[in-house]
Design a protein around this motif. Structure first.
Motif, short mmCIF file in Angstrom:
data_model
loop_
_atom_site.label_atom_id
_atom_site.label_comp_id
_atom_site.label_asym_id
_atom_site.label_seq_id
_atom_site.Cartn_x
_atom_site.Cartn_y
_atom_site.Cartn_z
N GLN A 149 0.83 -1.21 0.00
CA GLN A 149 0.00 0.00 0.00
C GLN A 149 0.86 1.26 0.00
O GLN A 149 0.42 2.32 -0.41
CB GLN A 149 -0.94 0.01 1.21
N LEU A 150 2.08 1.16 0.49
CA LEU A 150 2.95 2.34 0.59
C LEU A 150 3.73 2.61 -0.70
O LEU A 150 4.09 3.74 -0.99
CB LEU A 150 3.94 2.14 1.76
N PHE A 151 3.99 1.57 -1.44
CA PHE A 151 4.80 1.67 -2.67
C PHE A 151 3.96 2.29 -3.79
O PHE A 151 3.03 1.66 -4.30
CB PHE A 151 5.27 0.26 -3.05
N ALA A 152 4.31 3.49 -4.20
CA ALA A 152 3.49 4.20 -5.19
C ALA A 152 4.04 4.11 -6.60
O ALA A 152 3.32 4.34 -7.57
CB ALA A 152 3.36 5.66 -4.78
N GLY A 153 5.32 3.80 -6.73
CA GLY A 153 5.91 3.74 -8.05
C GLY A 153 7.42 3.77 -7.93
O GLY A 153 7.98 3.74 -6.84
N GLY A 154 8.08 3.83 -9.08
CA GLY A 154 9.54 3.85 -9.07
C GLY A 154 10.08 3.11 -10.28
O GLY A 154 9.35 2.92 -11.26
N THR A 155 11.33 2.69 -10.19
CA THR A 155 11.97 2.07 -11.36
C THR A 155 12.63 0.75 -10.99
O THR A 155 13.30 0.65 -9.96
CB THR A 155 13.02 3.03 -11.95
N LEU A 156 12.40 -0.22 -11.85
CA LEU A 156 13.08 -1.51 -11.75
C LEU A 156 14.00 -1.61 -12.96
O LEU A 156 13.53 -1.55 -14.10
CB LEU A 156 12.05 -2.64 -11.77
N GLU A 157 15.31 -1.75 -12.71
CA GLU A 157 16.25 -1.91 -13.82
C GLU A 157 16.33 -3.39 -14.15
O GLU A 157 16.63 -4.21 -13.28
CB GLU A 157 17.64 -1.41 -13.42
N THR A 158 16.02 -3.73 -15.41
CA THR A 158 16.01 -5.14 -15.79
C THR A 158 16.90 -5.38 -17.00
O THR A 158 17.32 -4.42 -17.67
CB THR A 158 14.58 -5.63 -16.13
#
Lengths: 531, 531
Positions: free
Chosen positions: A212-221
């Motif tokens: 519920q706290l995680f709103a977004g961001g980036t995953l480097e794949t």
């Protein structure tokens, strides 16, 4: 300085009162102390690195030792004995998303396995390198700890993924905010790790789980960056945040995390209520949860945990007085301690307190105010240090946890406790087992069981006993409608049980995702999914 | 009898008071009525079916007409004109998961495209068949409507996927429970459709979106069944519920849904407060949301929507009195209506009401009690009938919606309204545009904009105007940090804009999932993902 072979900072500990040690000895027998290896002995074992040089990659032996293991019980035994088995070939300390991308390119070019590393607090073997023909690079995110943006209007904070609990809160508190995410590992565990392993904090009732706290961001794949915009809620297809949450380093490395934060509350208190019996306590905690009373925490210890906690609390005279009072009010032997937290503004808290009183009345709750709650809050992150204390006293402690629907909580809890209590009977060994419910939902509850046993005469016996305890009980959990983990993740230790929970198509789906993001399967192999 | 060419039951309508029609005419000119086709004319166009016979498949022309279109504006125009273009080749009415599996096997064997169909209420073209060389089978779930299990301890109910809003609530209310999911389409839309399209109800503030209500169930896919157990919360890897939510019939057909239910509340009231200006209203709604006051609804109309609603309410004398009172108290021209709901026990509601009063005070909120709220609650599911009424009066009405972070709500709302208001300027046409915020989160809010325009002299013009309005504004939304849909889903109409929101790797991920569950891409092609 952080301990190389145990939990937390060398300056901290959690002493056991003499009475406490006696309490354990009475239940399972005298302690059996095993000898510890020294750091020097371990450093001697570190083999030459197989990695090609790179400006971001450190090949130093101590770096490799300090990033080789987490905090699972097998990790503990390996580290204390000094038998690590496998070390990563090097450790990288990126400082930016560009650094992470450079490291992924390097891994691809030189055929390297990559293990993302947050706080190294996994209790399920998430960050351990396996024996491999390819060199293994551990990528520690400890230099990416900055609060880079705070949008107070949208209550969104942007952090580097390697920021740990105290760093998160210090940076937010300076501006009047809190994340409100307090897992027991909070001192060392990191925001990126919480997201990757679907962590849950002690006050999730108010603030929500990390989901519920995680709103977004980036995953480097290896297939490029997955950039997830911050949108409060959406019906635009499956939510890709949910692919990052629980990905455990299999899909990519989190390079930035945006989280929902809350202004610091006007008032916060933790209260202890005692219920005369487990059945009454269960009734009360379910009633409080399902009535949606806005509490910030609910934590219910069963009778043995209540007894154990009071025994280990020290201050036997004061505790004796408390127990007399409780007995007088109807909560004698078999009583269970229910802790609840009120966090918010005074009006709201007063209304909630009134409701708790009203809802606990039919279950004969005895309210004891905030003294025990204050003590709990002071020591809330100290409990992991108890493993060190008990180890010195000659005992091994570990925990097991799950979650299930309310209609199954009591039954599954009993099965788990019985399974653990009887696991070493064939060796004539007793196991001290106790449980609490610490994350509650309208639908059900987490079940968190601790167990203390004696290591036997050597490390091999200690590990063999753990396997007996852990394997049978894990199998039992997933065969009885429990999740293999409510808050610790899957890692290596829980991976064999995941297929029962997710089903064949579910596992195939996760494998398809792993293949999609990481076609050559370089990222954290063997974790989450066995292959 | 359900209307074949419009919303809802033929016995229901939503009459427009005379004053209301005049209000619209003053703003955009006299209505332009277009002639409607008859059902008989449409039935004549239905071509022969290309489907091979199967006991579960009905080839009747009227069944095919009634399942050919949803409720988007292009659907509306096509149906009213009688130009459907494409019809499904047949409709199946499975009664069990086994039936659904048999239909998937049939589709595979005979190379058939399959479109799952819930209530047919999509406003984004979810259930429309496209021109295709393969025959198209629509699978309507309307015969799978039973409450098959209610676990009151865990507050979990198990339903067939085709159960619609009134059927859900009637079955639960008989046992003292509610799902609490009330989208505006509630009369016709179905539980399976809500899950497949990530629906949100008017009281999501208390009960949660369908994402929070959906506890588990089964998705029948071409790769086998995906069975999701009910677990209250888990850290065991990515949450597979999230793959079903928003899958829009691309991954499989939902055959069973388990949802979290709540005992009926002791008390429920809806109140109206008027704020003197939009900026004050925005301040108030954000303050209420971010203070986590336990409300069951917050809905804020901007000044034009407030004016429009009061004009369309009828009872001009009473409304006139209300407006005089509001003006006296400081809420004159430019005032905005904020509706809030209190649902729960009396103690909690009283405390929440006190907090709303306190938090609205700095924004000069004028409280008017529960009269308007009661009227809103009575008519809450009647608004979709207004399209029929306005159509008869010679006007077209449609809506657009999104969600964005609080720091962007005002800016994006203004951009959307301006884009719509000016879209037909080159034709010398005015558009009446108004907006409300009806789903609020700590992080941001939904934005729901309605627009009324004149169809011009023929259907082609009406559609061309809609395209101008819709396309430019959709592009604007995703280019300005809004989601392409907060509560209506993607379907065909929003699919072109999804790549901007999800990013290239995000879209590739969804495609990989579609390929995984449906290797031959038979399920609902062109919806959610364009290819």
């Amino acid at each position: 300085m952080r301990r190389w072979n145990g939990w937390g900072d060398e300056a901290n500990d959690m002493p056991l009162p003499e009475h406490g040690q006696q309490f354990v000895a009475e239940r399972i027998g005298a302690g059996q102390h095993l000898p510890d290896a020294s750091l020097a002995q371990v450093l001697e074992q570190v083999p030459a690195s197989r990695l090609v040089a790179h400006p971001l990659v450190v090949l130093d032996a101590e770096d490799r030792v300090r990033h080789a293991r987490g905090q699972s019980l097998p990790d503990w035994l390996a580290v204390r004995e000094g038998r690590f088995g496998v070390f990563p070939d090097g450790v990288a300390y990126p400082q930016s998303a560009e650094d992470i991308r450079a490291l992924l390119a390097y891994a691809q070019e030189h055929d390297v396995i990559v293990i993302p590393y947050g706080g190294g607090t996994s209790v399920a073997g998430h960050i351990n390198p396996d024996e491999s023909a390819k060199p293994v690079l551990t990528v520690s995110l400890e230099r990416m700890t900055q609060l880079t943006d705070l949008d107070t209007e949208s209550q969104l904070a942007t952090f580097g993924p390697g920021v740990n609990g105290p760093q998160v809160e210090a940076q937010l508190r300076a501006k009047g905010y809190t994340l409100g995410h307090f897992p027991q590992s909070w001192e060392l565990s990191t925001l990126g790790g919480w997201v990757a392993s679907r962590s849950s904090g002690q006050q999730s009732l108010r603030y929500g789980r990390i989901e519920q706290l995680f709103a977004g961001g980036t995953l480097e794949t290896f297939a490029g960056p997955l950039e997830i915009p911050t949108i409060p809620a959406s019906s635009a297809g499956p939510d890709l945040r949910e692919v990052v949450l629980g990905s455990e380093g299999r899909f990519g490395i989190i390079s930035e995390v945006k989280v929902r934060v809350t202004p610091l509350a006007e008032q916060e208190n933790f209260y202890a209520v005692f219920l005369p019996s487990w059945q009454q306590a269960l009734g009360a905690i379910r009633a409080l949860t399902q009535a949606k009373v806005p509490l910030s925490m609910l934590r219910l210890s069963n009778a043995i945990e209540t007894e154990t906690q009071l025994a280990l609390a020290g201050h036997p005279a004061e505790i004796g007085l408390l127990e007399k009072y409780l007995k007088l009010r109807g909560a004698g032997e078999g009583k269970c301690m229910l802790m609840f937290g009120l966090t918010g503004n005074r009006t709201q808290n007063a209304a909630s307190y009134k409701q708790v009183k009203r809802l606990c009345k039919p279950y004969r709750g005895v309210f004891t105010g905030t003294i025990l709650g204050r003590k709990w809050a002071e020591k809330r992150f100290r409990l992991p240090y108890l493993r060190e204390t008990l180890w010195q006293a000659g005992y091994v402690v570990d925990t097991l946890e799950t979650a299930t629907d309310w209609c199954n909580v009591d039954s599954l809890l009993n099965k788990i406790e019985t399974s653990l209590r009887d696991a070493l009977k064939d060796e004539g060994e007793r196991v001290h087992v106790f449980t609490h419910l610490s994350h509650v939902y309208g639908q059900g509850s987490s079940i968190y069981t601790s167990y203390v046993y004696r290591p036997g005469g050597d490390y091999a016996t200690a590990l063999a006993r753990w396997k007996k305890l852990k394997y049978a009980t894990s199998e039992l959990i997933v065969r009885n409608r429990g999740t293999i983990s409510h808050q610790h993740g899957v890692g290596a230790d829980h991976a064999p049980y995941l297929p029962i929970e997710k089903g064949p198509l579910g596992i195939a789906t996760l494998k398809a995702l792993a293949k999609h993001f990481d076609p050559e399967q370089r990222l954290n192999p063997g974790k989450l999914l066995q292959d």
